[in-house]
Design a protein around this motif. Structure first.
Motif, PDB file in Angstrom:
ATOM      1  N   MET A 198       0.840  -1.194   0.000  1.00  0.00           N
ATOM      2  CA  MET A 198       0.000   0.000   0.000  1.00  0.00           C
ATOM      3  C   MET A 198       0.876   1.245   0.000  1.00  0.00           C
ATOM      4  O   MET A 198       1.793   1.365   0.815  1.00  0.00           O
ATOM      5  CB  MET A 198      -0.897  -0.012   1.232  1.00  0.00           C
ATOM      6  CG  MET A 198      -1.853   1.164   1.306  1.00  0.00           C
ATOM      7  SD  MET A 198      -3.175   1.091   0.070  1.00  0.00           S
ATOM      8  CE  MET A 198      -4.144  -0.284   0.677  1.00  0.00           C
TER       9      MET A 198
ATOM     10  N   PRO B  15     -10.985   5.449  11.253  1.00  0.00           N
ATOM     11  CA  PRO B  15     -10.292   4.311  10.601  1.00  0.00           C
ATOM     12  C   PRO B  15     -10.969   3.871   9.308  1.00  0.00           C
ATOM     13  O   PRO B  15     -10.285   3.502   8.343  1.00  0.00           O
ATOM     14  CB  PRO B  15     -10.345   3.220  11.670  1.00  0.00           C
ATOM     15  CG  PRO B  15     -10.497   3.949  12.962  1.00  0.00           C
ATOM     16  CD  PRO B  15     -11.352   5.130  12.642  1.00  0.00           C
ATOM     17  N   LEU B  16     -12.287   3.912   9.276  1.00  0.00           N
ATOM     18  CA  LEU B  16     -12.997   3.495   8.067  1.00  0.00           C
ATOM     19  C   LEU B  16     -12.837   4.515   6.951  1.00  0.00           C
ATOM     20  O   LEU B  16     -12.664   4.153   5.781  1.00  0.00           O
ATOM     21  CB  LEU B  16     -14.472   3.263   8.376  1.00  0.00           C
ATOM     22  CG  LEU B  16     -14.759   2.059   9.276  1.00  0.00           C
ATOM     23  CD1 LEU B  16     -16.230   2.000   9.663  1.00  0.00           C
ATOM     24  CD2 LEU B  16     -14.342   0.770   8.585  1.00  0.00           C
TER      25      LEU B  16
ATOM     26  N   ARG C 124     -10.300   6.460   6.652  1.00  0.00           N
ATOM     27  CA  ARG C 124      -8.907   6.317   6.210  1.00  0.00           C
ATOM     28  C   ARG C 124      -8.780   5.145   5.241  1.00  0.00           C
ATOM     29  O   ARG C 124      -8.028   5.212   4.266  1.00  0.00           O
ATOM     30  CB  ARG C 124      -7.974   6.119   7.405  1.00  0.00           C
ATOM     31  CG  ARG C 124      -6.487   6.140   7.020  1.00  0.00           C
ATOM     32  CD  ARG C 124      -5.582   6.099   8.233  1.00  0.00           C
ATOM     33  NE  ARG C 124      -4.188   6.214   7.836  1.00  0.00           N
ATOM     34  CZ  ARG C 124      -3.541   7.346   7.659  1.00  0.00           C
ATOM     35  NH1 ARG C 124      -4.168   8.506   7.840  1.00  0.00           N
ATOM     36  NH2 ARG C 124      -2.275   7.371   7.283  1.00  0.00           N
ATOM     37  N   LYS C 125      -9.521   4.076   5.493  1.00  0.00           N
ATOM     38  CA  LYS C 125      -9.526   2.957   4.561  1.00  0.00           C
ATOM     39  C   LYS C 125     -10.088   3.384   3.217  1.00  0.00           C
ATOM     40  O   LYS C 125      -9.558   2.995   2.155  1.00  0.00           O
ATOM     41  CB  LYS C 125     -10.356   1.806   5.136  1.00  0.00           C
ATOM     42  CG  LYS C 125     -10.430   0.572   4.230  1.00  0.00           C
ATOM     43  CD  LYS C 125      -9.054  -0.043   4.006  1.00  0.00           C
ATOM     44  CE  LYS C 125      -9.135  -1.302   3.176  1.00  0.00           C
ATOM     45  NZ  LYS C 125      -7.792  -1.895   2.932  1.00  0.00           N
TER      46      LYS C 125
ATOM     47  N   GLU D 281      -7.376   5.213   1.464  1.00  0.00           N
ATOM     48  CA  GLU D 281      -6.382   4.280   0.935  1.00  0.00           C
ATOM     49  C   GLU D 281      -6.871   3.622  -0.351  1.00  0.00           C
ATOM     50  O   GLU D 281      -6.120   3.482  -1.320  1.00  0.00           O
ATOM     51  CB  GLU D 281      -6.059   3.209   1.983  1.00  0.00           C
ATOM     52  CG  GLU D 281      -5.307   3.738   3.198  1.00  0.00           C
ATOM     53  CD  GLU D 281      -5.169   2.701   4.298  1.00  0.00           C
ATOM     54  OE1 GLU D 281      -5.809   1.629   4.175  1.00  0.00           O
ATOM     55  OE2 GLU D 281      -4.441   2.949   5.276  1.00  0.00           O
ATOM     56  N   LEU D 282      -8.141   3.224  -0.376  1.00  0.00           N
ATOM     57  CA  LEU D 282      -8.702   2.584  -1.565  1.00  0.00           C
ATOM     58  C   LEU D 282      -8.817   3.567  -2.725  1.00  0.00           C
ATOM     59  O   LEU D 282      -8.742   3.173  -3.886  1.00  0.00           O
ATOM     60  CB  LEU D 282     -10.066   1.991  -1.248  1.00  0.00           C
ATOM     61  CG  LEU D 282     -10.077   0.780  -0.325  1.00  0.00           C
ATOM     62  CD1 LEU D 282     -11.494   0.421   0.086  1.00  0.00           C
ATOM     63  CD2 LEU D 282      -9.382  -0.414  -0.986  1.00  0.00           C
TER      64      LEU D 282
ATOM     65  N   SER E  63      -8.285  -1.590  -4.757  1.00  0.00           N
ATOM     66  CA  SER E  63      -8.153  -3.031  -4.571  1.00  0.00           C
ATOM     67  C   SER E  63      -9.030  -3.771  -5.574  1.00  0.00           C
ATOM     68  O   SER E  63     -10.038  -3.251  -6.043  1.00  0.00           O
ATOM     69  CB  SER E  63      -8.579  -3.400  -3.146  1.00  0.00           C
ATOM     70  OG  SER E  63      -8.705  -4.803  -2.992  1.00  0.00           O
TER      71      SER E  63
ATOM     72  N   PHE F  73     -16.908  -3.866   2.887  1.00  0.00           N
ATOM     73  CA  PHE F  73     -16.603  -2.492   3.276  1.00  0.00           C
ATOM     74  C   PHE F  73     -17.710  -1.541   2.830  1.00  0.00           C
ATOM     75  O   PHE F  73     -18.160  -0.684   3.605  1.00  0.00           O
ATOM     76  CB  PHE F  73     -15.263  -2.070   2.664  1.00  0.00           C
ATOM     77  CG  PHE F  73     -14.870  -0.660   2.982  1.00  0.00           C
ATOM     78  CD1 PHE F  73     -14.476  -0.303   4.264  1.00  0.00           C
ATOM     79  CD2 PHE F  73     -14.902   0.317   1.999  1.00  0.00           C
ATOM     80  CE1 PHE F  73     -14.116   1.010   4.564  1.00  0.00           C
ATOM     81  CE2 PHE F  73     -14.541   1.622   2.283  1.00  0.00           C
ATOM     82  CZ  PHE F  73     -14.156   1.971   3.572  1.00  0.00           C
TER      83      PHE F  73
END
Length: 274
Positions: A1, A232-233, A235-236, A239-240, A245, A254
């Motif tokens: 990542m 946190p979600l 931030r995910k 990231e995606l 992904s 998700f």
């Protein structure tokens, strides 16, 4: 990542608080410039006399596009009545060819908008073109549009998020049959929906903040201040958006979890336009 970099900024305002459009031809950098010219020429060729004007929006005309992360967003204003499905079919081969020719671009999108619709005070495209658009073909309508401050007129994604999530979930469930040997389509869809989730998060708090941006990191950071339990979600999602992904099952979980939470917050927080 890839590590998340703190890129992006808030859109500047003038002395009266109106947003300042930062877009210009001079800011379109290689390797994006050739792609932009090919998009313009292709739209002119395919749409012909129906095309009133063509606009870029997003990171490319601001000089902030990142290869393999950013996409190319455009808006075509069209004259007269038209069948969206017919014109979409005309433009689909162009978009496919451009993405093959310029693989650094995550996705090529062209929204089709009536030149009459853009004059309606309730049109969401007025604020988008006025604050974030760059005319690359035809007569620029922005001089006839009002100016905008941060607020409800700049909400672009929140009210469509439920439908966008549903469409993406349907796509992911069918992806094994439709694209058994090509996960690039899944990654492209993942990046698209993740960006919309991050920007929706900011739209939830935009009016309170009194600022505006479409840049992903500031959107994430601002959202996290108001909803630390969901950081946190989000931030995910960030990231995606940066490194999509192709894990279909993971993405479906998700989107079902955090996507549903975002839709609930939109319904509870924002007043939908009439």
């Amino acid at each position: 990542m890839n590590p998340i970099r703190k890129l992006g900024r808030w859109m500047a305002t003038d002395a009266e608080g109106y947003l300042i459009n930062e877009c210009s031809w001079e800011k379109i950098q290689p390797p994006w410039l050739n792609l932009v010219c090919d998009l313009r020429d292709g739209c002119v060729n395919q749409l012909g006399d129906r095309l009133h004007s063509l606009y870029l929006r997003g990171s490319v005309p601001r000089g902030l596009a990142i290869p393999a992360v950013s996409d190319l967003d455009s808006v075509a204003l069209l004259l007269g009545e038209f069948e969206p499905d017919h014109l979409e079919a005309l433009l689909k081969p162009l978009r496919t060819a451009l993405m093959q020719r310029y693989p650094f671009c995550l996705k090529v999108e062209t929204a089709l908008v009536s030149a009459v619709e853009i004059q309606a005070p309730t049109s969401q495209w007025q604020a988008t073109l006025q604050t974030q658009g760059l005319c690359i073909y035809g007569e620029d309508v922005r001089s006839h549009l009002p100016r905008f401050k941060p607020g409800a007129a700049l909400i672009n994604h929140a009210f469509d998020l439920a439908d966008d999530l549903a469409d993406t979930q349907t796509f992911l469930r069918q992806a094994s049959a439709d694209y058994p040997h090509d996960n690039a389509h899944i990654k492209a869809q993942c990046g698209w929906i993740a960006r919309r989730m991050v920007r929706t998060g900011f739209e939830l708090v935009m009016a309170t903040e009194g600022t505006f941006t479409r840049d992903l990191y500031p959107c994430y950071e601002c959202f996290a201040r108001y909803f630390p339990a969901q950081e946190p979600l989000m931030r995910k999602a960030l990231e995606l958006a940066i490194q999509p992904s192709d894990n279909r099952e993971g993405l479906l979980m998700f989107l079902s979890h955090f996507g549903a939470w975002l839709v609930e917050r939109v319904d509870a927080t924002l007043e939908r336009p009439d």
